[in-house]
Design an enzyme around this catalytic site. Sequence first.
Site, short mmCIF file in Angstrom:
data_model
loop_
_atom_site.label_atom_id
_atom_site.label_comp_id
_atom_site.label_asym_id
_atom_site.label_seq_id
_atom_site.Cartn_x
_atom_site.Cartn_y
_atom_site.Cartn_z
N ARG A 176 8.51 4.33 -4.16
CA ARG A 176 8.51 3.48 -3.43
C ARG A 176 7.47 2.23 -3.44
NH1 ARG A 176 7.53 5.31 2.95
NH2 ARG A 176 5.52 5.65 1.84
N TYR B 5 0.79 -1.11 0.04
CA TYR B 5 -0.03 0.19 -0.05
C TYR B 5 0.79 1.30 0.09
CZ TYR B 5 0.96 0.89 4.91
OH TYR B 5 1.58 1.24 6.18
N LEU C 59 10.87 1.30 7.59
CA LEU C 59 10.48 1.60 6.20
C LEU C 59 11.36 2.97 5.69
CD1 LEU C 59 8.01 1.50 4.04
CD2 LEU C 59 6.73 3.19 5.41
N LYS D 24 6.60 -1.92 1.90
CA LYS D 24 5.22 -1.38 2.58
C LYS D 24 4.25 -2.22 2.40
CE LYS D 24 3.14 3.30 3.25
NZ LYS D 24 3.10 3.18 4.72
N GLU E 295 11.97 2.16 14.69
CA GLU E 295 10.98 3.23 14.20
C GLU E 295 9.80 2.93 15.11
OE1 GLU E 295 9.93 2.69 9.83
OE2 GLU E 295 9.75 0.36 10.31
N1 PDD Z 1 2.82 4.84 7.70
N2 PDD Z 1 7.35 3.58 9.34
C1 PDD Z 1 6.31 3.06 9.10
C2 PDD Z 1 6.42 1.63 9.80
C3 PDD Z 1 5.12 3.43 8.47
O1 PDD Z 1 3.88 2.81 8.48
C4 PDD Z 1 5.06 4.94 7.79
C5 PDD Z 1 3.98 5.53 7.15
C6 PDD Z 1 6.42 5.57 8.17
C7 PDD Z 1 6.75 7.07 7.60
O2 PDD Z 1 6.38 6.80 6.15
P1 PDD Z 1 6.30 8.01 5.43
O3 PDD Z 1 6.62 9.24 5.86
O4 PDD Z 1 6.42 7.77 3.97
O5 PDD Z 1 4.55 8.43 5.63
C8 PDD Z 1 7.49 5.06 8.66
C9 PDD Z 1 1.51 5.39 6.92
C10 PDD Z 1 1.38 6.78 7.14
C11 PDD Z 1 0.28 4.39 7.28
O6 PDD Z 1 0.58 3.30 7.42
O7 PDD Z 1 -0.69 5.04 7.47
#
Ligand code: PDD
Length: 283
Positions: free
Chosen positions: A51, A32, A203, A147, A179
């Site tokens: 990504r 996703y 991620l 992801k 994280e």
């Molecule tokens: N999640 N790490 C994890 C495990 C994440 O699920 C996310 C983002 C991030 C940050 O990635 P980004 O800056 O590209 O949003 C880091 C999204 C927002 C979600 O699952 O809804």
Amino acid sequence: METAYFNGNFLPKDEIKISPDDRGFLFADGIYEVVRWYEGFFYDMNSHITRLKRSLRELRINWPDADSFPTFANDLLKLNKLENRPAMVYLQVTRGAARRSHSFPPPEVRPTSYAYAWAFIPDIQLKETGIKVMLKEDIRWSRCDIKSVALLPNTLSFQEACENGLKECIFVRNGLITEGSHSNIFFVIDGTLFTHPESNHVLSGITRKNILRIAQESGIRIREEAVQENRIRFVREAFITNTSAEVTPVTELGGNTIGEGVPGPVTRLIRDKFESEIKAFKG
Ligand code: PDD
């Protein structure tokens, strides 16, 4: 009536039918993306597409429509009258529907794609006051760089945080802070900005990447190096990043007050620069 995107078509959301044999349902066999709409543009859409393609490649899902993400995401906003509001778009692609088997289905089975948009009201208050977060052993798999929609460890951990009145769960693997359940985390120690390096244990957040760029442009010393859990007492500032929370200060981590218990100067500088950049893009 909410309109969603499904396998190349736009449909009323409640008319969409997904097979019970869909591998997303049976195996969490899918990926996703979540993108943020700032009333006029998607934030760093190109990086989200890169990504997305990487996640698909790593899972060997052959979905040819990744480049049309900006187009159908825009259409979704228009169809749902969200163009002039802060909004988010979620996209999921699974390996498609086939009789349950651990091996991949034959090539003629097409991936399933689904996307929807919603109005997003950011929590400005939390970005001012900061948040308290918990710490917990990283119970996830070793491909956190993908992801994937297989998010059970993330949802269980985040739920635990919520039930304890905390706003995020931060993971620790082999004594190193990786994280959050849905965010990356940064620390300031002795004036240097630390975050876990890109690896299979985190991620590669799009916000993370842009924050590193902003920090570099601001002359802040950066080390992409994991912080050990036993060094938390040296942490003067911390913040999490993701597409929805942007830069959100952390004032308490695993029961330890960070710095003075209020957002620190480096965090505020980075948060403000990020927000100014958004304003400048809006024109
Ligand atoms: N999640 N790490 C994890 C495990 C994440 O699920 C996310 C983002 C991030 C940050 O990635 P980004 O800056 O590209 O949003 C880091 C999204 C927002 C979600 O699952 O809804």
